[in-house]
Design an enzyme around this catalytic site. Structure first.
Site, PDB file in Angstrom:
ATOM      1  N   LYS A   1       0.841  -1.193   0.000  1.00 10.06           N
ATOM      2  CA  LYS A   1       0.000   0.000   0.000  1.00 10.06           C
ATOM      3  C   LYS A   1       0.882   1.251   0.000  1.00 10.06           C
ATOM      4  O   LYS A   1       1.984   1.201   0.520  1.00 10.06           O
ATOM      5  CB  LYS A   1      -0.912   0.010   1.236  1.00 10.06           C
ATOM      6  CG  LYS A   1      -1.762  -1.241   1.425  1.00 10.06           C
ATOM      7  CD  LYS A   1      -2.854  -1.371   0.382  1.00 10.06           C
ATOM      8  CE  LYS A   1      -3.731  -2.590   0.671  1.00 10.06           C
ATOM      9  NZ  LYS A   1      -4.814  -2.744  -0.309  1.00 10.06           N
TER      10      LYS A   1
ATOM     11  N   HIS B   1      -6.483 -13.360  -7.740  1.00  6.90           N
ATOM     12  CA  HIS B   1      -7.344 -12.395  -7.067  1.00  6.90           C
ATOM     13  C   HIS B   1      -8.728 -12.442  -7.710  1.00  6.90           C
ATOM     14  O   HIS B   1      -8.860 -12.700  -8.901  1.00  6.90           O
ATOM     15  CB  HIS B   1      -6.774 -10.977  -7.147  1.00  6.90           C
ATOM     16  CG  HIS B   1      -7.425 -10.043  -6.170  1.00  6.90           C
ATOM     17  ND1 HIS B   1      -8.641  -9.441  -6.423  1.00  6.90           N
ATOM     18  CD2 HIS B   1      -7.052  -9.635  -4.941  1.00  6.90           C
ATOM     19  CE1 HIS B   1      -8.985  -8.696  -5.382  1.00  6.90           C
ATOM     20  NE2 HIS B   1      -8.037  -8.799  -4.467  1.00  6.90           N
TER      21      HIS B   1
END
Length: 475
Positions: free
Chosen positions: A175, A294
């Site tokens: 992140k 994902h």
């Protein structure tokens, strides 16, 4: 056309429209071991009987259309048609029914999830006679599942490649998900891996944007992996997202990852598509790469309770199409996931044989025969206080992935990784000693934080963070 031909053509063919249930509702049918079975949640329009609605689903997802056609006489409909063989009301729901449909195996191309879904979840979902339609579960017979390669490697081969046993694997999504330069991105990867994580991960949004082109990211991440491995003596990995705008570009990225010698790549299998995913999975097996999956876009398909497709179906599809990991919810974090429902599809991902269990949403017994299993990934809003519950819920064969729960540590990325590794090792040790993590988990974390300042700081910063909303996905 001669009068004689006209007379002959009219024999045995009666044009017009007839009820679907006359042909496709067959409650006397005995399902075959080779049939693909489907459980649909059907909400008919007012005035449409449930038998007609179920038969319409069977027809429109197999051989039927809205009217009788003369070419029906050129084939054997009894051999090829789908059959609605049972209907039951949904408890607590008005005008909702579960329609069970059996499809003969010959309707589907071997080894193609794309073809399977084009039929079973195709145009029928827009059928006007239905207010809503949801595919709750599929039974994939061994005769069909054996036509798929499945996961590139599977759980045991992955553990052997990584030389890591007896505990869940630890990961972290880097992140902020967008905006970092490739070098700063690689720095974060190195710090997390050096601190004790097994994997770091590209966010699903990260492909090849102007601020960070894919080749630069791959190179800096590979450098971070090798540096962290040299310092820790452990095998490390980073999920390099190979998802791209074309299959050719996706494969080019996977080839470059292999040339760098990294252990794992990643794909967004729903936005990328099943054909692309299966192609990548075959490449990964042939070239020794693990494949992380994902599920971006899944909630568009599976979040509504009365329309769409349940994630357990998407999970089965992924196991056939191919992937070694897939995100599957956390139960305790910020994303949707009720415990028994989640554990139901976790078992469908990992186990060889799963018994029918309606209390967990499993409508059919599923036998995967020898197809390798997939590691479920718990990710989304989790931190060190969740570690006991995650260890207890998911067991050893899982990946626990802390993004903000690593990079949000007040002392930085590496201490955040240390805190998670210490918490995990403490929970695994406590479990192995026979302690009840569901009851004693917080005490286990407090005891470990006494000798780990990194864990103590993490416990303090996230002690009040909870995501207490009722799950939408319930039985």
């Amino acid at each position: 056309m001669s009068p004689k031909t006209e007379t002959k053509a009219s024999v045995g063919f009666k044009a017009g429209v007839k009820d679907y249930r006359l042909t496709y509702y067959t409650p006397e049918y005995q399902t075959k071991d080779t049939d693909i079975l489907a459980a649909f949640r059907v909400t008919p329009q007012p005035g449409v009987p449930p038998e007609e609605a179920g038969a319409a689903v069977a027809a429109e997802s197999s051989t039927g259309t809205w009217t009788t056609v003369w070419t029906d006489g050129l084939t054997s409909l009894d051999r090829y048609k789908g059959r609605c063989y049972d209907i039951e009301p949904v408890a607590g729901e008005e005008s909702q029914f579960i329609a069970f449909v059996a499809y003969p195996l010959d309707l589907f191309e071997e080894g193609s999830v794309t073809n399977l879904f084009t039929s079973i979840v195709g145009n029928v979902f827009g059928f006007k006679a239905l207010r809503a339609l949801r595919l709750e579960d599929l039974r994939i017979p061994p005769a069909y599942s054996k036509t798929f390669q499945g996961p590139p490697h599977g759980i045991q081969v992955e553990r052997d490649k990584l030389n890591k046993y007896g505990r869940p694997l630890l990961g972290c999504t880097i992140k902020p998900k967008l905006g970092l330069s490739a070098k700063n991105y690689g720095r974060a990867v190195y710090e997390c891996l050096r601190g004790g994580l097994d994997f770091t991960k590209d966010d699903e949004n990260v492909n090849s944007q102007p601020f960070m082109r894919w080749r630069d990211r791959f190179v800096f991440c590979a450098e971070a992996i090798y540096k962290a491995q040299a310092e820790t003596g452990e095998i490390k990995g980073h999920y390099l997202n190979a998802t791209a705008g074309t299959c050719e570009e996706m494969m080019k990225r996977a080839v470059f990852a292999r040339e760098l010698g990294v252990p794992i790549v990643m794909h967004d299998y729903l936005t990328g598509g099943f054909t692309a995913n299966t192609s990548l999975a075959h490449y990964c097996r042939d070239n020794g790469l693990l494949l992380h999956i994902h599920r971006a876009m899944h909630a568009v398909i599976d979040r509504q309770k009365n329309h769409g497709m349940h994630f357990r179906v998407l999970a089965k599809a992924l196991r056939m199409s191919g992937g070694d990991h897939i995100h599957g919810g956390t139960v305790v974090g910020k994303l949707e996931g009720e415990r028994e429902i989640t554990l139901g599809f976790v078992d469908l991902l990992r186990d060889d044989f799963i018994e029918k269990d309606r209390s967990r949403g499993i409508y059919f017994t599923q036998d995967w025969v020898s197809m390798p299993g997939v590691l479920p990934v718990a990710s989304g809003g989790i931190h060190v206080w969740h570690m006991p519950a995650l260890t207890e819920i998911f067991g050893d064969d899982s990946v626990l992935q802390f993004g903000g729960g690593t990079l949000g540590h007040p002392w930085g990325n590496a201490p955040g990784a240390v805190a998670n590794r210490v918490a995990l090792e403490a929970c695994v040790q406590a479990r192995n000693e026979g302690r009840d993590l569901a009851r004693e988990g917080n005490e286990v974390i407090r005891e470990a934080s006494k000798w780990s300042p990194e864990l103590a700081a993490a416990c303090e910063i996230w002690k009040e963070i909870k995501f207490e909303f009722e799950a939408v996905d319930t039985i």
